[in-house]
Scaffold this motif. Sequence first.
Motif, PDB file in Angstrom:
ATOM      1  N   UNK A 192       0.838  -1.199   0.000  1.00 23.42           N
ATOM      2  CA  UNK A 192       0.000   0.000   0.000  1.00 23.42           C
ATOM      3  C   UNK A 192       0.874   1.250   0.000  1.00 23.42           C
ATOM      4  N   UNK A 193       1.928   1.222   0.799  1.00 26.26           N
ATOM      5  CA  UNK A 193       2.840   2.363   0.892  1.00 26.26           C
ATOM      6  C   UNK A 193       3.472   2.679  -0.462  1.00 26.26           C
ATOM      7  N   UNK A 194       3.913   1.639  -1.154  1.00 28.73           N
ATOM      8  CA  UNK A 194       4.611   1.832  -2.423  1.00 28.73           C
ATOM      9  C   UNK A 194       3.653   2.247  -3.538  1.00 28.73           C
ATOM     10  N   UNK A 195       2.476   1.627  -3.582  1.00 29.44           N
ATOM     11  CA  UNK A 195       1.579   1.796  -4.726  1.00 29.44           C
ATOM     12  C   UNK A 195       0.517   2.872  -4.533  1.00 29.44           C
ATOM     13  N   UNK A 196       0.207   3.237  -3.269  1.00 23.95           N
ATOM     14  CA  UNK A 196      -0.918   4.136  -3.029  1.00 23.95           C
ATOM     15  C   UNK A 196      -0.514   5.414  -2.296  1.00 23.95           C
ATOM     16  N   UNK A 197       0.187   5.271  -1.172  1.00 24.47           N
ATOM     17  CA  UNK A 197       0.460   6.421  -0.313  1.00 24.47           C
ATOM     18  C   UNK A 197       1.528   7.333  -0.915  1.00 24.47           C
ATOM     19  N   UNK A 198       1.371   8.639  -0.788  1.00 25.89           N
ATOM     20  CA  UNK A 198       2.404   9.555  -1.292  1.00 25.89           C
ATOM     21  C   UNK A 198       3.693   9.484  -0.473  1.00 25.89           C
ATOM     22  N   UNK A 199       3.565   9.225   0.838  1.00 24.13           N
ATOM     23  CA  UNK A 199       4.722   9.042   1.719  1.00 24.13           C
ATOM     24  C   UNK A 199       4.381   7.923   2.695  1.00 24.13           C
ATOM     25  N   UNK A 200       5.391   7.295   3.323  1.00 22.15           N
ATOM     26  CA  UNK A 200       5.112   6.254   4.307  1.00 22.15           C
ATOM     27  C   UNK A 200       4.281   6.778   5.478  1.00 22.15           C
ATOM     28  N   UNK A 201       3.735   5.872   6.259  1.00 16.86           N
ATOM     29  CA  UNK A 201       2.825   6.220   7.350  1.00 16.86           C
ATOM     30  C   UNK A 201       3.451   7.221   8.314  1.00 16.86           C
ATOM     31  N   UNK A 202       4.707   7.002   8.713  1.00 21.77           N
ATOM     32  CA  UNK A 202       5.371   7.924   9.637  1.00 21.77           C
ATOM     33  C   UNK A 202       6.329   8.862   8.905  1.00 21.77           C
ATOM     34  N   UNK A 203       6.245   8.917   7.589  1.00 25.11           N
ATOM     35  CA  UNK A 203       7.138   9.789   6.845  1.00 25.11           C
ATOM     36  C   UNK A 203       8.504   9.150   6.647  1.00 25.11           C
ATOM     37  N   UNK A 204       9.456   9.941   6.167  1.00 25.49           N
ATOM     38  CA  UNK A 204      10.805   9.455   5.886  1.00 25.49           C
ATOM     39  C   UNK A 204      11.788   9.877   6.971  1.00 25.49           C
ATOM     40  N   UNK A 205      12.739   9.030   7.249  1.00 29.47           N
ATOM     41  CA  UNK A 205      13.856   9.358   8.122  1.00 29.47           C
ATOM     42  C   UNK A 205      15.106   9.464   7.267  1.00 29.47           C
ATOM     43  N   UNK A 206      15.569  10.679   7.036  1.00 31.14           N
ATOM     44  CA  UNK A 206      16.752  10.857   6.192  1.00 31.14           C
ATOM     45  C   UNK A 206      16.441  10.910   4.712  1.00 31.14           C
ATOM     46  N   UNK A 207      15.189  11.069   4.346  1.00 31.17           N
ATOM     47  CA  UNK A 207      14.842  11.208   2.931  1.00 31.17           C
ATOM     48  C   UNK A 207      14.449   9.893   2.281  1.00 31.17           C
ATOM     49  N   UNK A 208      13.919  10.012   1.056  1.00 36.84           N
ATOM     50  CA  UNK A 208      13.461   8.848   0.322  1.00 36.84           C
ATOM     51  C   UNK A 208      14.653   8.000  -0.125  1.00 36.84           C
ATOM     52  N   UNK A 209      14.475   6.688  -0.115  1.00 39.77           N
ATOM     53  CA  UNK A 209      15.503   5.745  -0.565  1.00 39.77           C
ATOM     54  C   UNK A 209      14.881   4.848  -1.633  1.00 39.77           C
ATOM     55  N   UNK A 210      15.590   4.653  -2.739  1.00 34.92           N
ATOM     56  CA  UNK A 210      15.045   3.854  -3.838  1.00 34.92           C
ATOM     57  C   UNK A 210      15.556   2.420  -3.765  1.00 34.92           C
TER      58      UNK A 210
END
Length: 419
Positions: A148-166
């Motif tokens: 759900x996080x990858x396909x639907x949500x704009x950001x993870x539930x608690x947000x990012x720690x240190x920025x987005x990682x691919x």
Amino acid sequence: MSPLLLFGGAVAILAVVLLMIAVPPRLIRGVAVSFTVVAASFGLANIAPDSVRPPVAMAAIGVLVLALVRSRAVASGGVRFWAVASWWAYISLGVLLTGSYGTNRIVLYFGLATLAAYVASSLGRDELRMVYAAIAVLAAIQVGLAFVEILVLPVPIWGYSGGIRYNPFTNDAFARAQSTFGHPILFAVYVGIALIVAWSNPARWSQKWRLVNLTVATVGLGLSGTRSAVAAVAVGVLVHVALNRSLTSWLRSVVVVGAVVVVLLNIDIGIGTIVANLLDSGSWTHRLGALESVRALLGRPPLEAWFGNGFGSEAILYDRGLMQQTFLRAVDNMLVYALGTLGIVGVIALLGFWVVAFCFADRTIKAVLAMLFAMFFSFDLFTWMNAGVITSLMIALPRADRPAPGVVPNAGTALALRA
């Protein structure tokens, strides 16, 4: 905090209390430990809001205390519990002397981790099976949330720690999943634990249920994009295989592992590319910086070199130029973190705690400990509250290869235990 959220939290806590009162005393410790695993995974991430993390920790403490009261259990805790308790006591003493960490966290983090380990150490056989089942079911839920996080949500539930990682496993087409753990590595560590539990099968699940759990955990590892966790899980599985006393079972496990390796080497999943990218990545360079910091950390004044400045004092090390990480002010190596914040004595305490826990554990927990130790070289595991709590209670779980106190196994059970 909004009134609606406060009301929802109050209702949830009331529901948990009522549930705990309704649970039979013989199972209540298993329910409490299972609740703690769920609470840690959903609400104890370091980046979770302050309106969430402390109430969740207090709820878990309350549930564990209620379980002890209702079960009337009096357990010595065992050697592994005392190893866990000694580790957190040593850290707490340093925090009290140096003021390096919030004193409220001594209760909400160190206290919860110790209490969870104590209750976990007293579980009966049925309760232990319940906890292992909870670990597997929670892994499936977390993997579902990762999708759900990858396909639907704009950001993870608690947000990012240190920025987005691919995700390197998808050629950076998707972000690395972290679900509710607050970091992809922590998500990977949890599904790695679930994978080892499914592989070792201490609860004696059917092969169909075991295969489902293995598949779910493997998918979770892939979604996390954590290369170090894949290697660490492999270490855990190999340790489990190596410790098998039954020659037939050992050979069967070796054949299975060998077959998987052959398949991976003969299909194009880009292993060579992944390894090459890892060596060229900033992640690798960042972690080398932790090892390059050891000389400077050992060269500090004697008192500081031996005892550090207290758990949570890594910011001081960066301010003084003692840490050589290049991208983040995070150590990402548990042994170097212990050396920097707790000194040489802290590293000795950590290694001693780990060795004692390993020596007195069953094969499942030994495999988990091997996996977590491998992760020490790429992540400062105990700086995250959710990881510390889950790790502590896992270490203290009773041995699944021995009968419960006062139970004499029949011949069939004895053979199963030796298998």
